[in-house]
Design an enzyme around this catalytic site. Structure first.
Site, PDB file in Angstrom:
ATOM      1  N   GLY A  11      48.630  36.561  21.484  1.00 37.49           N
ATOM      2  CA  GLY A  11      48.176  35.186  21.259  1.00 37.49           C
ATOM      3  C   GLY A  11      46.661  35.109  21.276  1.00 37.49           C
ATOM      4  N   ARG A  72      51.559  39.726  15.660  1.00 40.55           N
ATOM      5  CA  ARG A  72      52.586  40.389  16.479  1.00 40.55           C
ATOM      6  C   ARG A  72      53.119  41.541  15.625  1.00 40.55           C
ATOM      7  NH1 ARG A  72      52.153  37.515  21.424  1.00 40.55           N
ATOM      8  NH2 ARG A  72      51.892  35.339  20.912  1.00 40.55           N
ATOM      9  N   ASP A 103      49.468  41.280  28.025  1.00 36.26           N
ATOM     10  CA  ASP A 103      50.289  42.349  28.578  1.00 36.26           C
ATOM     11  C   ASP A 103      50.834  43.307  27.511  1.00 36.26           C
ATOM     12  OD1 ASP A 103      51.882  43.238  30.906  1.00 36.26           O
ATOM     13  OD2 ASP A 103      53.532  42.627  29.609  1.00 36.26           O
ATOM     14  N   THR A 125      43.757  35.788  27.045  1.00 41.42           N
ATOM     15  CA  THR A 125      44.907  34.879  26.977  1.00 41.42           C
ATOM     16  C   THR A 125      44.580  33.601  27.747  1.00 41.42           C
ATOM     17  OG1 THR A 125      47.176  34.495  27.750  1.00 41.42           O
ATOM     18  CG2 THR A 125      45.968  36.210  28.884  1.00 41.42           C
ATOM     19  N   ASP A 127      46.719  31.954  29.302  1.00 42.50           N
ATOM     20  CA  ASP A 127      47.741  31.762  30.340  1.00 42.50           C
ATOM     21  C   ASP A 127      47.283  32.188  31.737  1.00 42.50           C
ATOM     22  OD1 ASP A 127      49.411  30.903  28.295  1.00 42.50           O
ATOM     23  OD2 ASP A 127      50.210  32.908  27.934  1.00 42.50           O
ATOM     24  N   ASP A 129      47.699  34.981  33.089  1.00 47.26           N
ATOM     25  CA  ASP A 129      48.886  35.583  33.713  1.00 47.26           C
ATOM     26  C   ASP A 129      48.791  37.092  33.850  1.00 47.26           C
ATOM     27  OD1 ASP A 129      48.996  36.160  31.028  1.00 47.26           O
ATOM     28  OD2 ASP A 129      51.081  35.564  30.749  1.00 47.26           O
ATOM     29  N   ARG A 171      52.976  29.924  29.572  1.00 44.89           N
ATOM     30  CA  ARG A 171      54.155  30.815  29.551  1.00 44.89           C
ATOM     31  C   ARG A 171      54.862  30.791  30.899  1.00 44.89           C
ATOM     32  NH1 ARG A 171      54.804  35.882  25.877  1.00 44.89           N
ATOM     33  NH2 ARG A 171      52.642  36.400  26.096  1.00 44.89           N
TER      34      ARG A 171
HETATM   35  P1  ATP Z   1      50.043  37.108  24.817  1.00 46.95           P
HETATM   36  O1  ATP Z   1      50.163  37.190  26.315  1.00 46.95           O
HETATM   37  O2  ATP Z   1      48.983  36.206  24.385  1.00 46.95           O
HETATM   38  O3  ATP Z   1      51.333  36.905  24.098  1.00 46.95           O
HETATM   39  P2  ATP Z   1      50.329  39.922  24.368  1.00 46.95           P
HETATM   40  O4  ATP Z   1      49.327  40.992  24.132  1.00 46.95           O
HETATM   41  O5  ATP Z   1      51.175  40.047  25.599  1.00 46.95           O
HETATM   42  O6  ATP Z   1      49.528  38.567  24.332  1.00 46.95           O
HETATM   43  P3  ATP Z   1      52.546  40.652  22.660  1.00 46.95           P
HETATM   44  O7  ATP Z   1      53.067  39.998  21.433  1.00 46.95           O
HETATM   45  O8  ATP Z   1      53.472  40.911  23.787  1.00 46.95           O
HETATM   46  O9  ATP Z   1      51.292  39.785  23.103  1.00 46.95           O
HETATM   47  O10 ATP Z   1      51.908  42.074  22.263  1.00 46.95           O
HETATM   48  C1  ATP Z   1      50.921  42.160  21.247  1.00 46.95           C
HETATM   49  C2  ATP Z   1      51.150  43.395  20.427  1.00 46.95           C
HETATM   50  O11 ATP Z   1      50.988  44.549  21.270  1.00 46.95           O
HETATM   51  C3  ATP Z   1      52.524  43.543  19.822  1.00 46.95           C
HETATM   52  O12 ATP Z   1      52.692  42.791  18.639  1.00 46.95           O
HETATM   53  C4  ATP Z   1      52.580  45.033  19.570  1.00 46.95           C
HETATM   54  O13 ATP Z   1      51.873  45.352  18.389  1.00 46.95           O
HETATM   55  C5  ATP Z   1      51.828  45.589  20.768  1.00 46.95           C
HETATM   56  N1  ATP Z   1      52.801  45.985  21.818  1.00 46.95           N
HETATM   57  C6  ATP Z   1      53.568  45.166  22.569  1.00 46.95           C
HETATM   58  N2  ATP Z   1      54.382  45.856  23.386  1.00 46.95           N
HETATM   59  C7  ATP Z   1      54.137  47.166  23.134  1.00 46.95           C
HETATM   60  C8  ATP Z   1      54.654  48.409  23.650  1.00 46.95           C
HETATM   61  N3  ATP Z   1      55.601  48.443  24.581  1.00 46.95           N
HETATM   62  N4  ATP Z   1      54.132  49.566  23.166  1.00 46.95           N
HETATM   63  C9  ATP Z   1      53.181  49.555  22.216  1.00 46.95           C
HETATM   64  N5  ATP Z   1      52.660  48.428  21.687  1.00 46.95           N
HETATM   65  C10 ATP Z   1      53.115  47.255  22.126  1.00 46.95           C
END
Ligand code: ATP
Length: 319
Positions: A11, A72, A103, A125, A127, A129, A171
């Site tokens: 995000g 994503r 994360d 982020t 959040d 979090d 979240r």
């Molecule tokens: P937000 O908290 O704002 O949603 P985020 O980084 O947690 O941010 P995610 O959609 O969970 O958002 O992850 C972002 C991107 O990171 C994913 O679209 C993917 O490309 C990569 N990613 C997520 N999980 C994994 C994983 N287990 N291994 C490798 N890459 C990952």
């Protein structure tokens, strides 16, 4: 190390651009070449990569969103996706990366480090979090936006002596609700980290109006339930003139606050120092006003802790 890459993922959050600027300028100052990667890990795999100059990041520090775009891309969780990303890093001669996101993005950064490409994560982020950081990049701006909206809702609530259930983002974390609730002088704050008694909240609201209060503002974290569902529950316990309001994605946008810009600038420069030192698989944070780092693995073992003293504080101030 000669070339580093930067991407934003997950995000978006206000202040991400300030972080990208900081990484780019600090790296250039250290004599490195810097490459921007559009659309997070999706753009890495697709080779949507360009060389940055100092001008690329000019006039970005005060802008919301992420000019590197975000996406994503769950395929990056698979080794196949990661190897495609590595191919692109080889092609562009990129030795190390800064990944700005949440994360999920940290998982991606860790995988790249395991493949031999040092990557450092910055917490981007709204959040708040993420463990091992008191604040994430974007939280302060989202908080300011939420409080501004709550102040406006208070005006109309007072004019009609109404109850408003205002759903804020976050979240699974209650940080945005806790901080905005205290700052806006809410009558009640409802967060996932604390059990709530809706009957008690209804009684407190009734008592408040009897004692001369002109409004009843409930700040509800999205991780609990929707404002509409909460309102329906609340109405079972009192005949309120009440409305539900969901602030939604407006909380993700806007000009980053000075605090977010400074946090992003500090963290971005620190991440470059870690990479210059040959370190990777790390997440940058801010603890007790000091910029720190921890292994990304440690973050997965730890939970984020919202500041629940704010909950108790609000309870004692809302009477
Ligand atoms: P937000 O908290 O704002 O949603 P985020 O980084 O947690 O941010 P995610 O959609 O969970 O958002 O992850 C972002 C991107 O990171 C994913 O679209 C993917 O490309 C990569 N990613 C997520 N999980 C994994 C994983 N287990 N291994 C490798 N890459 C990952």
């Amino acid at each position: 190390m000669k070339r580093i890459g930067i991407l934003t993922s997950g995000g978006d959050a206000p202040g991400m651009n300030a972080a990208v600027r900081s990484v780019a300028r600090k790296a250039m100052d250290a004599g490195l070449e810097v490459f921007g990667i559009n659309y997070g890990f999706a753009g890495l795999v697709a080779g949507d990569i360009f060389q940055m100059t100092s001008e690329t990041v000019a006039d970005r520090i005060n802008t919301g969103g992420t000019f590197l775009y975000s996406a994503r891309y769950p395929e990056f969780a698979q080794v196949e996706g990661q190897l495609k990303g590595i191919e692109q890093l080889k092609k562009f001669g990129i030795d190390a990366l800064v990944v700005i996101g949440g994360d999920g993005s940290y998982h991606g950064a860790l995988r790249l480090t395991e493949h031999g490409y040092n990557a450092v994560g910055l917490p981007g982020t709204i959040d708040n979090d993420i463990p091992y950081t008191d604040f994430t990049i974007g939280f302060d701006t989202a908080l300011t936006t939420a409080v501004d909206a709550l102040d406006k809702i208070r005006d109309t609530a007072s004019s009609h002596q109404r109850v408003f259930v205002v759903e804020v983002m976050g979240r699974d974390a209650g940080d945005l609700a806790l901080w905005s609730g205290v700052a806006a002088g809410a009558e009640a704050i409802v967060v996932p980290e604390k059990d709530y008694d809706i009957k008690q909240i209804a009684e407190d609201l009734k008592k408040g109006f009897e004692n001369g209060k002109k409004h009843g503002i409930i700040v509800l974290a999205e991780g609990v339930m929707s404002s509409e569902d909460f309102l329906a529950e609340l109405k079972k316990h009192g005949d309120f003139d009440a409305r539900a309001n969901t602030l939604g994605h407006m909380q993700r946008g806007g000009v980053p606050t000075a605090r977010d810009r400074v946090l992003a600038s500090k963290m971005g420069a620190y991440a470059v120092d870690l990479l210059l030192d040959g370190q990777g698989g790390l997440a940058v944070g801010m603890e007790n006003n000091q910029i720190t780092h921890h292994s990304i693995l440690d973050l997965f073992d730890e939970k984020h802790h919202a500041d629940l003293s704010l909950y108790d504080l609000n309870k004692s101030l809302a009477k």
